[in-house]
Enzyme design. Sequence first.
Site, PDB file in Angstrom:
ATOM      1  N   ARG A 285       0.854  -1.186   0.000  1.00 13.59           N
ATOM      2  CA  ARG A 285       0.000   0.000   0.000  1.00 13.59           C
ATOM      3  C   ARG A 285       0.885   1.230   0.000  1.00 13.59           C
ATOM      4  NH1 ARG A 285      -3.185  -2.930  -1.691  1.00 13.59           N
ATOM      5  NH2 ARG A 285      -5.247  -3.471  -0.905  1.00 13.59           N
ATOM      6  N   GLN A 314      -6.251   6.509  -5.256  1.00 12.80           N
ATOM      7  CA  GLN A 314      -6.412   5.748  -6.492  1.00 12.80           C
ATOM      8  C   GLN A 314      -7.790   6.006  -7.071  1.00 12.80           C
ATOM      9  OE1 GLN A 314      -3.314   2.077  -5.655  1.00 12.80           O
ATOM     10  NE2 GLN A 314      -5.444   1.605  -5.865  1.00 12.80           N
ATOM     11  N   HIS A 333      -2.382   0.222 -10.316  1.00 10.41           N
ATOM     12  CA  HIS A 333      -2.580  -0.880  -9.365  1.00 10.41           C
ATOM     13  C   HIS A 333      -3.159  -2.098 -10.105  1.00 10.41           C
ATOM     14  CE1 HIS A 333      -4.054  -1.959  -5.034  1.00 10.41           C
ATOM     15  NE2 HIS A 333      -3.463  -2.977  -5.635  1.00 10.41           N
TER      16      HIS A 333
HETATM   17  P1  NDP Z   1      -0.917 -11.820   4.700  1.00 12.25           P
HETATM   18  O1  NDP Z   1      -1.954 -11.505   5.716  1.00 12.25           O
HETATM   19  O2  NDP Z   1      -0.676 -13.233   4.304  1.00 12.25           O
HETATM   20  O3  NDP Z   1       0.486 -11.251   5.163  1.00 12.25           O
HETATM   21  C1  NDP Z   1       0.646 -10.027   5.776  1.00 12.25           C
HETATM   22  C2  NDP Z   1       1.865 -10.114   6.650  1.00 12.25           C
HETATM   23  O4  NDP Z   1       2.188  -8.810   7.131  1.00 12.25           O
HETATM   24  C3  NDP Z   1       1.648 -11.004   7.876  1.00 12.25           C
HETATM   25  O5  NDP Z   1       2.687 -11.962   7.938  1.00 12.25           O
HETATM   26  C4  NDP Z   1       1.748  -9.995   9.010  1.00 12.25           C
HETATM   27  O6  NDP Z   1       2.367 -10.485  10.130  1.00 12.25           O
HETATM   28  C5  NDP Z   1       2.683  -8.968   8.445  1.00 12.25           C
HETATM   29  N1  NDP Z   1       2.686  -7.718   9.170  1.00 12.25           N
HETATM   30  C6  NDP Z   1       1.625  -7.013   9.624  1.00 12.25           C
HETATM   31  N2  NDP Z   1       2.056  -5.918  10.266  1.00 12.25           N
HETATM   32  C7  NDP Z   1       3.402  -5.923  10.208  1.00 12.25           C
HETATM   33  C8  NDP Z   1       4.400  -5.060  10.708  1.00 12.25           C
HETATM   34  N3  NDP Z   1       4.077  -3.978  11.398  1.00 12.25           N
HETATM   35  N4  NDP Z   1       5.698  -5.380  10.455  1.00 12.25           N
HETATM   36  C9  NDP Z   1       6.035  -6.500   9.790  1.00 12.25           C
HETATM   37  N5  NDP Z   1       5.109  -7.371   9.292  1.00 12.25           N
HETATM   38  C10 NDP Z   1       3.812  -7.074   9.505  1.00 12.25           C
HETATM   39  O7  NDP Z   1      -1.291 -10.923   3.420  1.00 12.25           O
HETATM   40  P2  NDP Z   1      -0.754 -11.016   1.933  1.00 12.25           P
HETATM   41  O8  NDP Z   1       0.686 -11.387   1.972  1.00 12.25           O
HETATM   42  O9  NDP Z   1      -1.655 -11.825   1.090  1.00 12.25           O
HETATM   43  O10 NDP Z   1      -0.941  -9.492   1.506  1.00 12.25           O
HETATM   44  C11 NDP Z   1      -0.184  -8.465   2.142  1.00 12.25           C
HETATM   45  C12 NDP Z   1      -0.668  -7.103   1.680  1.00 12.25           C
HETATM   46  O11 NDP Z   1      -0.369  -6.936   0.304  1.00 12.25           O
HETATM   47  C13 NDP Z   1      -2.194  -6.915   1.757  1.00 12.25           C
HETATM   48  O12 NDP Z   1      -2.603  -6.515   3.051  1.00 12.25           O
HETATM   49  C14 NDP Z   1      -2.408  -5.829   0.746  1.00 12.25           C
HETATM   50  O13 NDP Z   1      -2.262  -4.557   1.339  1.00 12.25           O
HETATM   51  C15 NDP Z   1      -1.291  -6.031  -0.259  1.00 12.25           C
HETATM   52  N6  NDP Z   1      -1.825  -6.593  -1.513  1.00 12.25           N
HETATM   53  C16 NDP Z   1      -1.621  -5.890  -2.675  1.00 12.25           C
HETATM   54  C17 NDP Z   1      -2.150  -6.338  -3.850  1.00 12.25           C
HETATM   55  C18 NDP Z   1      -1.917  -5.611  -5.135  1.00 12.25           C
HETATM   56  O14 NDP Z   1      -2.630  -5.841  -6.103  1.00 12.25           O
HETATM   57  N7  NDP Z   1      -0.917  -4.747  -5.206  1.00 12.25           N
HETATM   58  C19 NDP Z   1      -2.997  -7.544  -3.909  1.00 12.25           C
HETATM   59  C20 NDP Z   1      -3.038  -8.278  -2.658  1.00 12.25           C
HETATM   60  C21 NDP Z   1      -2.509  -7.779  -1.507  1.00 12.25           C
HETATM   61  P3  NDP Z   1       1.666 -11.477  11.163  1.00 12.25           P
HETATM   62  O15 NDP Z   1       0.535 -12.125  10.477  1.00 12.25           O
HETATM   63  O16 NDP Z   1       2.809 -12.354  11.470  1.00 12.25           O
HETATM   64  O17 NDP Z   1       1.218 -10.606  12.274  1.00 12.25           O
END
Ligand code: NDP
Length: 386
Positions: A285, A314, A333
Site C-alpha cells: 500500500r 487511487q 494498481h
Molecule cells: P498476509 O496476511 O498473508 O500477510 C501479511 C503479513 O504482514 C503477515 O505476515 C503480518 O504479520 C505482516 N505484518 C503485519 N504488520 C506488520 C508489521 N508492522 N511489520 C512486519 N510485518 C507485519 O497478506 P498477503 O501477503 O496476502 O498481503 C499483504 C498485503 O499486500 C495486503 O494486506 C495488501 O495490502 C497487499 N496486496 C496488494 C495487492 C496488489 O494488487 N498490489 C494484492 C493483494 C494484496 P503477522 O501475520 O505475522 O502478524
Amino acid sequence: MAKVLCVLYDDPVDGYPKSYARDGLPHLDSYPGGQTLPTPSAIDFTPGQLLGSVSGELGLRRFLEAQGHTLVVTSDKDAADSTFDRELADADVVISQPFWPAYLTAERIAKAPRLKLAITAGIGSDHVDLDAAIEHGVTVAEVTYCNSISVAEHVVMMILSLVRNYLPSHQWVLDGGWNIADCVERSYDVEGMHVGTVAAGRIGSAVLRRLAPFDVHLHYTDRHRLPEDVERELNLTFHPSAADMVPVCDVVTINAPLHPETEGMFDDQLIGTMKRGAYLIDTARAKIADRDAVVRALESGQLAGYAGDVWFPQPAPADHPWRTMPHHGMTPHISGSSLSAQARYAAGTREILESWLGGTPIREEYLIVDGGKLAGAGAHSYSVRH
Ligand code: NDP
C-alpha cells in the site's frame, strides 16, 4: 432482499473485450500451504474473462437477480454526489476492489444505516475504516490468497526490471536506438545481492521462495517468525524490525498490510539508513512509504530505483509526483488483478455472498472484521486505532 452495490474499474477504452490473448487459464488444485481455492456453488462466468471492470460485474448479476436481490454496478466513486454515495444510502452490501477502491470512510459508513457487509474483491481492506466498521457492526471480508501469488510474480518482475534497467532499455528500442552504453550504465545483476521483505505473509513468503534460485541473500522481518524449517530451507536471515533489516539490503520489498503500525514506515529517516543505491519495491500500500521522501531519495541517488503498483489516492491524479520521478518502474494498481486473479476473487466474492445471504458462516480465513471486532485473517495481520 438485499441491495448489493459493486464498485468496479472502467472497461477498456476500446470497449469490453470480444476476444482474449489466450484460451482459458491453467488449473490450480489449491493455494500453497493447502488452503482451498474459492468454493461457490456455481459460477456464471468463464475463467479468463475480464470480470473486474464494470461490464464484467464480477460475474454476479445472474446469481443475485435470480434470488430477487438488486445489483448496482458503478465506477463513479469519488466525485461529489457520486453514484456510489447516492446508492450507498440504502445498500446492504458494498463490494469494492483495492485497484479502484470505494473508500468506505467513517462518514460514509455513518450515512449507510443498512450496510452490513463490505467485501473486498481482492486482498487488503484498508480502504474501509475498520474502526468505523467495528463500531457500526459491519462485517468486512476479503478473498484471502486469491491474488497473493499474482502480486509475488509482479514483485519479482519489478526487482529484475529495476536492477537490470529493463524499462529504459526497452524505451531505447521503441525510440529506434541501439544505445548499449546508455542502457547498461545503470544495469546490474541481482545475483549476490541482499534482498529483504517487510512481512513474510502469503505474498512476502512467495517472493522469498521465488527469489531463492537467483542465488541472493534473503532477509525478512515480520511480527511472527516463520517456522524454523522454512528459514533453513530458504537460508533466511530474520530481523526483529524493518529498521534492523534495511541497512543491510540492496533490495527491499514491502509486503505488509497498511494499518497503524505500518503507515508512513518508509520515511526520510528509514530510507536514509538504507544502502546508497538500494531499490525499494512497494506493491502493498502506498501509504506505507512517505510519498515525497521517495521522490527526494530518487533525486538524491539514495535510492537507485522505486517500483510498485500502489498509489494514494487511487486513481492517482495526473500530476502525482510518482508519475515523473526519476528511475521508477510504477504501474497502475494491477498486480493483483490479472485475469487469473480475477477468476479467483470473483469466485471468492460469490462464495462470501452465498454464505452471508444463506445465513451460514463466512470462511474464517476471509474475515477481517466480524461481530464488532477484528476477526479471522484481520485479527492475525491488522491492528486498529483503539
Ligand atoms: P498476509 O496476511 O498473508 O500477510 C501479511 C503479513 O504482514 C503477515 O505476515 C503480518 O504479520 C505482516 N505484518 C503485519 N504488520 C506488520 C508489521 N508492522 N511489520 C512486519 N510485518 C507485519 O497478506 P498477503 O501477503 O496476502 O498481503 C499483504 C498485503 O499486500 C495486503 O494486506 C495488501 O495490502 C497487499 N496486496 C496488494 C495487492 C496488489 O494488487 N498490489 C494484492 C493483494 C494484496 P503477522 O501475520 O505475522 O502478524
